[in-house]
Design a protein around this motif. Structure first.
Motif, PDB file in Angstrom:
ATOM      1  N   UNK A   8      -5.539  59.818  34.794  1.00  0.00           N
ATOM      2  CA  UNK A   8      -4.121  59.492  34.656  1.00  0.00           C
ATOM      3  C   UNK A   8      -3.939  58.035  34.221  1.00  0.00           C
ATOM      4  N   UNK A   9      -4.686  57.129  34.822  1.00  0.00           N
ATOM      5  CA  UNK A   9      -4.612  55.716  34.461  1.00  0.00           C
ATOM      6  C   UNK A   9      -5.070  55.508  33.020  1.00  0.00           C
ATOM      7  N   UNK A  10      -6.150  56.161  32.635  1.00  0.00           N
ATOM      8  CA  UNK A  10      -6.652  56.063  31.269  1.00  0.00           C
ATOM      9  C   UNK A  10      -5.617  56.578  30.274  1.00  0.00           C
ATOM     10  N   UNK A  11      -4.994  57.714  30.592  1.00  0.00           N
ATOM     11  CA  UNK A  11      -3.984  58.300  29.719  1.00  0.00           C
ATOM     12  C   UNK A  11      -2.770  57.374  29.596  1.00  0.00           C
ATOM     13  N   UNK A  12      -2.294  56.845  30.706  1.00  0.00           N
ATOM     14  CA  UNK A  12      -1.123  55.956  30.685  1.00  0.00           C
ATOM     15  C   UNK A  12      -1.431  54.668  29.905  1.00  0.00           C
ATOM     16  N   UNK A  13      -2.632  54.120  30.056  1.00  0.00           N
ATOM     17  CA  UNK A  13      -3.012  52.918  29.315  1.00  0.00           C
ATOM     18  C   UNK A  13      -3.046  53.208  27.821  1.00  0.00           C
ATOM     19  N   UNK A  14      -3.621  54.334  27.456  1.00  0.00           N
ATOM     20  CA  UNK A  14      -3.664  54.720  26.049  1.00  0.00           C
ATOM     21  C   UNK A  14      -2.271  54.942  25.479  1.00  0.00           C
ATOM     22  N   UNK A  15      -1.388  55.557  26.255  1.00  0.00           N
ATOM     23  CA  UNK A  15      -0.021  55.795  25.822  1.00  0.00           C
ATOM     24  C   UNK A  15       0.722  54.482  25.610  1.00  0.00           C
ATOM     25  N   UNK A  16       0.552  53.534  26.528  1.00  0.00           N
ATOM     26  CA  UNK A  16       1.208  52.230  26.394  1.00  0.00           C
ATOM     27  C   UNK A  16       0.688  51.475  25.167  1.00  0.00           C
TER      28      UNK A  16
END
Length: 79
Positions: A8-16
């Motif tokens: 989830x953290x990896x996905x959110x960082x990539x999205x940002x």
């Protein structure tokens, strides 16, 4: 649970990173014009009628230089 949080953290960082990468700031060129010349002295003629109002002349910026726009009478509005 740890794997889910990491994912989830990896996905959110990539999205940002994806969303913020579209922000492009471009500076606009600064255009500095010289000050307009002093206003000309105009002889105001008699008004055509009591309803007319004098609009004074002014210098207008046009194609890289100031040009004089003479004053004129304008008929007042009716309300």
């Amino acid at each position: 649970m740890k794997t889910s949080k990491k994912l989830s953290t990896f996905f959110m960082t990539g999205l940002m990173i994806y969303l913020l990468s579209g922000c492009v700031v471009r500076t606009r060129p600064v255009v500095v014009r010289p000050a307009p010349p002093a206003a000309r002295v105009e002889v105001i003629p008699a008004p055509p009628s009591p309803r007319h109002t004098w609009v004074p002349g002014y210098h207008r910026w046009h194609r890289g230089h100031y040009e004089w726009r003479p004053g004129y009478y304008r008929r007042g509005r009716r309300y």
